[in-house]
Design a protein around this motif. Structure first.
Motif, PDB file in Angstrom:
ATOM      1  N   ASN A 184     -17.062  -7.227   4.109  1.00  0.00           N
ATOM      2  CA  ASN A 184     -16.377  -5.952   3.426  1.00  0.00           C
ATOM      3  C   ASN A 184     -15.453  -5.013   4.670  1.00  0.00           C
ATOM      4  O   ASN A 184     -16.511  -4.863   5.484  1.00  0.00           O
ATOM      5  CB  ASN A 184     -17.630  -4.840   2.942  1.00  0.00           C
ATOM      6  CG  ASN A 184     -18.251  -5.491   1.744  1.00  0.00           C
ATOM      7  OD1 ASN A 184     -17.885  -6.090   0.878  1.00  0.00           O
ATOM      8  ND2 ASN A 184     -19.598  -5.649   1.806  1.00  0.00           N
ATOM      9  N   VAL A 185     -14.553  -4.960   4.632  1.00  0.00           N
ATOM     10  CA  VAL A 185     -13.721  -3.988   5.508  1.00  0.00           C
ATOM     11  C   VAL A 185     -12.826  -3.018   4.798  1.00  0.00           C
ATOM     12  O   VAL A 185     -12.674  -3.094   3.499  1.00  0.00           O
ATOM     13  CB  VAL A 185     -12.944  -5.008   6.369  1.00  0.00           C
ATOM     14  CG1 VAL A 185     -13.584  -5.795   6.977  1.00  0.00           C
ATOM     15  CG2 VAL A 185     -11.967  -5.808   5.432  1.00  0.00           C
ATOM     16  N   LEU A 186     -12.337  -2.059   5.447  1.00  0.00           N
ATOM     17  CA  LEU A 186     -11.418  -1.186   4.948  1.00  0.00           C
ATOM     18  C   LEU A 186     -10.201  -2.119   4.724  1.00  0.00           C
ATOM     19  O   LEU A 186      -9.804  -3.011   5.317  1.00  0.00           O
ATOM     20  CB  LEU A 186     -10.777  -0.077   6.163  1.00  0.00           C
ATOM     21  CG  LEU A 186     -11.536   1.223   6.385  1.00  0.00           C
ATOM     22  CD1 LEU A 186     -10.866   1.745   7.592  1.00  0.00           C
ATOM     23  CD2 LEU A 186     -11.258   2.188   5.143  1.00  0.00           C
ATOM     24  N   PRO A 187      -9.566  -1.712   3.318  1.00  0.00           N
ATOM     25  CA  PRO A 187      -8.568  -2.256   2.913  1.00  0.00           C
ATOM     26  C   PRO A 187      -7.317  -2.350   4.015  1.00  0.00           C
ATOM     27  O   PRO A 187      -6.771  -3.591   3.916  1.00  0.00           O
ATOM     28  CB  PRO A 187      -7.918  -1.399   1.822  1.00  0.00           C
ATOM     29  CG  PRO A 187      -9.128  -0.574   1.367  1.00  0.00           C
ATOM     30  CD  PRO A 187     -10.011  -0.479   2.621  1.00  0.00           C
ATOM     31  N   SER A 188      -7.027  -1.536   4.682  1.00  0.00           N
ATOM     32  CA  SER A 188      -5.945  -1.532   5.564  1.00  0.00           C
ATOM     33  C   SER A 188      -6.360  -2.618   6.741  1.00  0.00           C
ATOM     34  O   SER A 188      -5.335  -3.400   7.529  1.00  0.00           O
ATOM     35  CB  SER A 188      -5.686  -0.439   6.324  1.00  0.00           C
ATOM     36  OG  SER A 188      -6.741   0.000   7.126  1.00  0.00           O
ATOM     37  N   ASN A 228       0.942  -1.141  -0.313  1.00  0.00           N
ATOM     38  CA  ASN A 228       0.050  -0.166  -0.096  1.00  0.00           C
ATOM     39  C   ASN A 228       0.750   1.157   0.042  1.00  0.00           C
ATOM     40  O   ASN A 228       0.479   2.357  -0.592  1.00  0.00           O
ATOM     41  CB  ASN A 228      -0.805  -0.103   1.240  1.00  0.00           C
ATOM     42  CG  ASN A 228      -2.396  -0.593   0.993  1.00  0.00           C
ATOM     43  OD1 ASN A 228      -2.810  -0.672  -0.239  1.00  0.00           O
ATOM     44  ND2 ASN A 228      -2.918  -1.195   1.945  1.00  0.00           N
ATOM     45  N   VAL A 236      -8.891  -4.090  -1.839  1.00  0.00           N
ATOM     46  CA  VAL A 236     -10.035  -3.381  -2.153  1.00  0.00           C
ATOM     47  C   VAL A 236     -11.000  -3.764  -0.607  1.00  0.00           C
ATOM     48  O   VAL A 236     -12.179  -3.350  -0.549  1.00  0.00           O
ATOM     49  CB  VAL A 236     -10.935  -3.471  -3.238  1.00  0.00           C
ATOM     50  CG1 VAL A 236     -10.353  -2.905  -4.600  1.00  0.00           C
ATOM     51  CG2 VAL A 236     -11.200  -5.236  -3.500  1.00  0.00           C
ATOM     52  N   VAL A 291     -12.492  -7.032   0.275  1.00  0.00           N
ATOM     53  CA  VAL A 291     -13.517  -7.869   0.074  1.00  0.00           C
ATOM     54  C   VAL A 291     -13.009  -9.102   0.246  1.00  0.00           C
ATOM     55  O   VAL A 291     -11.736  -9.673  -0.179  1.00  0.00           O
ATOM     56  CB  VAL A 291     -14.027  -7.598  -1.236  1.00  0.00           C
ATOM     57  CG1 VAL A 291     -15.060  -8.752  -1.448  1.00  0.00           C
ATOM     58  CG2 VAL A 291     -14.798  -6.155  -1.539  1.00  0.00           C
ATOM     59  N   SER A 327     -16.064  -1.185  11.447  1.00  0.00           N
ATOM     60  CA  SER A 327     -16.799  -0.555  10.445  1.00  0.00           C
ATOM     61  C   SER A 327     -17.034  -1.405   9.195  1.00  0.00           C
ATOM     62  O   SER A 327     -17.043  -0.950   8.006  1.00  0.00           O
ATOM     63  CB  SER A 327     -16.426   0.730  10.020  1.00  0.00           C
ATOM     64  OG  SER A 327     -16.077   1.390  11.121  1.00  0.00           O
ATOM     65  N   GLY A 328     -17.263  -2.600   9.080  1.00  0.00           N
ATOM     66  CA  GLY A 328     -17.433  -3.492   7.970  1.00  0.00           C
ATOM     67  C   GLY A 328     -18.572  -4.300   8.189  1.00  0.00           C
ATOM     68  O   GLY A 328     -19.580  -3.795   8.918  1.00  0.00           O
ATOM     69  N   SER A 329     -18.925  -5.023   6.823  1.00  0.00           N
ATOM     70  CA  SER A 329     -20.016  -5.491   6.830  1.00  0.00           C
ATOM     71  C   SER A 329     -20.097  -7.106   6.516  1.00  0.00           C
ATOM     72  O   SER A 329     -19.094  -7.299   5.956  1.00  0.00           O
ATOM     73  CB  SER A 329     -21.157  -4.859   5.958  1.00  0.00           C
ATOM     74  OG  SER A 329     -20.341  -4.720   4.802  1.00  0.00           O
TER      75      SER A 329
END
Lengths: 439, 510
Positions: free
Chosen positions: A323-327, A231, A355, A357, A390-392
């Motif tokens: 789904n999460v923040l890439p980091s 990154n 991304v 996922v 903060s993911g789903s």
């Protein structure tokens, strides 16, 4: 029977083929009444007007490869097949744009554009046969998303039929356009609940001049370090995928991986690819990777293709998309891998870490009520863990009993009231099986 | 300048008369007091001399004074203001830097302008995820400068980037020269926090991770400030390119330059930017403070910028040079260093300003055509100019087919102004007939509402209006923009007022 008869009386077979639904048409345990295949947008509009009047539920389908996504319908009267809306409207290579009927497949489009070394950079599972409408409506993507983004970045215009049977155009055919409100962007990922998409205009991209793939193998800690370094580096990989051992076995059977396998490719000029690969391999080794290899082109292509189709090949009983923040990808991969290992005998994990996922597939069948209850609890606890990040978690594929027990999309978001208002504006009588998307 | 209207009129106009009469939108003392309670006395402006600044945006032909301007410091204050105005039925709109070029930030129905300039902080830069979180009043270039030291860039770079705000960019879905490769604002916004017209503060989009549900953000970006007031934005940043190569090529005809554009795209090369300026524009730039050493004898010049890894950029540069030469390029110049590159871009981005030197007024137009139509259409645009005895200069994003025909004129000359109107309308018709669009990046605003029916049917417009009503049911937020009035029945309070607005203004198709 009654619905099919009504539709048959209303249209000639040339306008709209009507067939009785069979067992093969069952979706999430629901048997529709009939399958219709309108020949033009005008006929689609008439079908929808009739459906609105008769209070029929209409589900639009393309090649039916991704209908496992969504909550179970309570009731479906009509499957509206887009198979006959598959004409190419225009393709102008020098403009990098194309328009086609919603039922045209990605394969059909590629056959036209690839001779000009252009493509639509969307690579969902079942790519060749995936229809444009299905790909856009379910917002499907594959590993190319790493560098090319998603459908909303490529849809520049659309035509669709609203729930009251009016046909609407949004956007245009040019690559840059701010005239009017972008209804076509709303159709992306709406799972057909705002209308029947009939035609789609797309922006294309030049194909990468060449692709060079690096395969490496890292442990949990190495994965975290590597992704972080990647990154922060100037490297621009075209696609990156991380696989657990089970997934790696399916994608690269001849390769015995330890820890996680990481596939990364570059899609620039050959010289640039060589240079970036070299830098990536150095970065991998510095992160403690055990093996790093350049894959020969043929093996690389096979690996990426297998990766794209991995979900069906595992014949998964259950697929979760996280789904999460890439980091947070690396630590989430570790967390999910450990959690799943403790509850299932086999699971495959495929991630697009850049991304954020992650897909998890479990073969386990859901046999009893206690299985359903157990997996409901597992999903609830994963959702809670991801909420903290903060993911789903989306339940993309599951036996219908489990889908009835949990909302596949997760809990309602804050803006659900706006979404509902929009759905009501475009489909006031609920023709488009809204419960599959917004419960 | 004609005499101003009599003191009874609530606003002043140029010679384009906006004939709104018999409407009093002055705010009651009660409303002013309530606004003051939200933001404090100092931040509620009501004096005419203070309001004058807000009379128009970059498209000066549409003017209307707001009744008040309010300057909030926070999203909560924005929500407080909106709740007061919603309750009292007063129209309102948000304004960034007022650099818009379609009359989108004009309080054409009176009411309150919410000035976002003070909410201009960079709240967070997450370098690993390459996400910036900013307040909507932040100036575009400030973000670019802020992240440059850590080798990141915010790609959308409209020519007005030194002044325009991120919130305005989100409203207009702004472009800029580099959107050929990197896309427009839409492609770089991950999430927004916005105050809806009923005063509710909502967050739309992913803010880093994928969101579930309809892509509200996709609909919101580019809604021209009519769906909500943006207070906070999550933006995607990109890794700064390893190498940038900027070159300049002069051509003896616009046709040759257009062919060069097509041949580069056909070769599968996607430059970071591909811009064209015609001779009139070049000469204006060279006579201005933005002079960049552009060849003044060329009929058209191309600015071609390639970026990426050095080995790839060099390879592509060699191919591009061959391609443009085979299309007849001469005066080929490669930017020798970063300063030279900046100079070239200052020349390009200063083009509008430079054109302004030629005549008192400048009509900056915006239209899109399929790239392949460039060689056919450009000469026709020049012909239209000649037909009306006007000087049309072209400066545009050639790679995207996004044209900016600029017409220099004198607003005090009623006849010339009338001819400008007609020429604009004809140029727009030409672009629409070629399969293009009426706006690539400036928006519809007030300026192009009446062209909407050229590309959209009544049912298309009705669908758009239905979507707007979902966000903006009262119609109080930025009324009189984007959709022609007949489709906006819900704006009953303003219907009479708005019907009269564009009738005598710049761009009415016959």
């Amino acid at each position: 029977m009654k619905t099919g008869g009504l539709l048959r009386r209303s249209f000639s077979p040339e306008e709209c083929a009507v067939t009785e639904a069979t067992g093969a048409d069952v979706i999430d345990g629901v048997l529709p009444s009939c399958v219709v295949a309108p020949s033009t947008e005008v006929v689609v509009a008439e079908v929808i007007r009739l459906a609105a009047r008769e209070k029929l539920a209409v589900l639009t389908v393309g090649n039916r490869q991704h209908l496992h996504i969504g909550n179970p319908a309570t009731h479906i009267d009509v499957l509206l097949s887009t198979a006959r809306l598959n004409h190419m409207v225009h393709y102008e290579a020098a403009d990098l744009t194309a328009s086609a009927g919603t039922g045209a497949t990605l394969g059909q489009l590629a056959a036209l554009t690839i001779p000009h070394r252009q493509f639509l950079p969307l690579d969902p599972p079942g790519q060749e046969a995936a229809t444009l409408g299905g790909t856009i409506s379910a917002n499907l993507f594959g590993s190319l998303r790493t560098s090319y983004g998603t459908a909303r970045d490529y849809v520049v215009g659309a035509r669709f039929v609203r729930g009251d049977g009016t046909a609407v155009k949004s956007g245009g055919r040019v690559v840059k356009n701010v005239a009017g409100f972008d209804l076509h962007k709303l159709l992306v990922g709406a799972h057909g609940t705002l209308g029947v998409v009939t035609e789609i205009s797309l922006k294309l991209r030049p194909m990468p001049e060449s692709e060079l793939t690096v395969l490496t193998c890292v442990d949990q800690d190495g994965l975290r370090r590597m992704l972080r370094e990647l990154n922060y580096s100037p490297l621009l990989p075209m696609r990156v995928a991380a696989l657990n051992r089970e997934a790696a076995r399916a994608v690269l059977p001849e390769f015995a991986s330890r820890g996680y396998a990481l596939l990364a490719s570059f899609g620039d000029t050959a010289a640039s690819n060589r240079l970036q690969s070299k830098k990536l391999r150095a970065l991998c080794e510095a992160s403690g990777a055990s093996v790093t290899d350049l894959l020969p082109d043929e093996i690389a292509t096979t690996a990426w293709n297998r990766l794209r189709e991995i979900d069906p090949s595992l014949d998964a009983g259950l697929t979760l998309r996280v789904n999460v923040l890439p980091s947070k990808s690396a630590e989430t991969i570790g967390l999910l891998n450990d959690r799943l290992a403790s509850v299932a005998s086999h699971h495959s994990l495929v991630a697009m870490p850049l991304v954020g996922v992650i897909w998890l597939s479990v073969r386990q069948a859901m046999q009893s009520e206690s299985d359903v209850a157990r997996w409901s609890r597992i999903i609830a606890s994963l959702r809670e863990a991801m909420r903290a990040q903060s993911g789903s978690v989306i339940l993309e594929r599951a036996p219908v009993a489990l889908k009835r027990a949990v909302n596949v999309w997760g809990e309602a978001v804050d803006t659900a009231f706006l979404m509902k208002r929009i759905r009501m504006a475009f489909d006031p009588s609920g023709v488009f099986v809204p419960e599959r998307f917004l419960k | 300048m004609p005499a101003l209207l009599s003191g009874a009129a609530p606003f002043t106009v140029h010679s384009f008369r906006i004939t709104i009469t018999g409407v009093t939108t002055h705010l009651s003392r009660k409303v002013i007091e309530e606004l003051t309670a939200v933001v404090g006395e100092r931040d509620v402006l009501v004096e005419d001399d203070e309001l004058m600044v807000y009379e128009c945006d970059g498209m000066v032909t549409y003017r209307h004074l707001p009744d008040a301007v309010v300057v909030p410091d926070s999203a909560e204050e924005v929500a407080g203001i909106v709740r007061v105005l919603g309750r009292e039925g007063v129209p309102f709109l948000a304004r960034g830097a007022g650099t818009g070029l379609s009359g989108g930030a004009v309080a054409c129905a009176g009411g309150v302008v919410i000035e976002m300039a003070r909410m201009n902080r960079v709240l967070d830069v997450d370098a690993e995820n390459r996400i910036a979180v900013v307040e909507s009043g932040l100036v575009n270039l400030k973000l670019t400068n802020e992240v440059a030291p850590i080798s990141l860039v915010y790609a959308p770079d409209p020519s007005s980037q030194m002044a325009c705000t991120i919130g305005g960019n989100v409203a207009e879905n702004s472009g800029g020269p580099h959107c050929l490769k990197y896309g427009v604002t839409m492609n770089h916004v991950l999430g927004v926090e916005a105050v809806l017209p009923d005063g509710e503060l909502v967050r739309m989009g992913g803010c880093g991770a994928d969101a579930v549900g309809y892509d509200l953000l996709g609909a919101f970006v580019g809604s021209e400030g009519t769906f909500g007031i943006v207070t906070k934005v999550w933006l995607r940043l990109l890794k700064a390119p390893d190498t940038i190569r900027t070159m300049l090529a002069g051509f003896t005809s616009i046709g040759d330059a257009s062919r060069a554009v097509s041949s580069i795209i056909a070769a599968g090369i996607l430059p970071a930017a591909l811009e064209m300026m015609d001779q009139r524009t070049v000469q204006a730039v060279e006579a201005s403070v933005f002079a960049a050493g552009f060849p003044q004898d060329a009929a058209a010049i191309l600015i071609i910028e390639l970026d990426g890894f050095a080995v790839a950029v060099e390879e592509h540069a060699t191919r591009v040079i061959d391609l443009v030469k085979s299309c007849g390029a001469r005066n080929l110049r490669l930017a020798k260093d970063a300063a030279d590159r900046v100079r070239i871009w200052m020349g390009r981005k200063g083009a509008f300003g430079a054109m302004g030197r030629i005549s008192p007024d400048l009509m900056v137009q915006d239209a899109v055509i399929p790239r392949t139509m460039l060689p056919d259409l450009l000469p026709k645009i020049v012909e239209i100019g000649e037909k009306y005895n006007l000087r049309v200069a072209n400066v545009f994003h050639a790679g995207d087919g996004n044209l900016h025909p600029n017409i220099s004129y004198d607003l005090r000359d009623a006849d010339e102004t009338q001819r400008v109107k007609k020429a604009c309308s004809e140029i727009m018709k030409l672009c629409v007939d070629a399969g293009g669009s009426i706006s690539g990046e400036h928006g519809i605003g007030m300026d192009k509402m009446n062209y909407m029916s050229w590309i959209f049917s009544e049912t298309d417009l009705a669908a758009m209006n239905d979507l707007r009503r979902c966000f903006n049911p009262s119609g109080l937020l930025n009324p009189g923009k984007v959709l022609p009035n007949r489709t906006c029945g819900y704006e009953k309070g303003f219907a009479k007022l708005l019907d009269t607005v564009p009738a005598e203004t710049a761009s009415v198709p016959r």
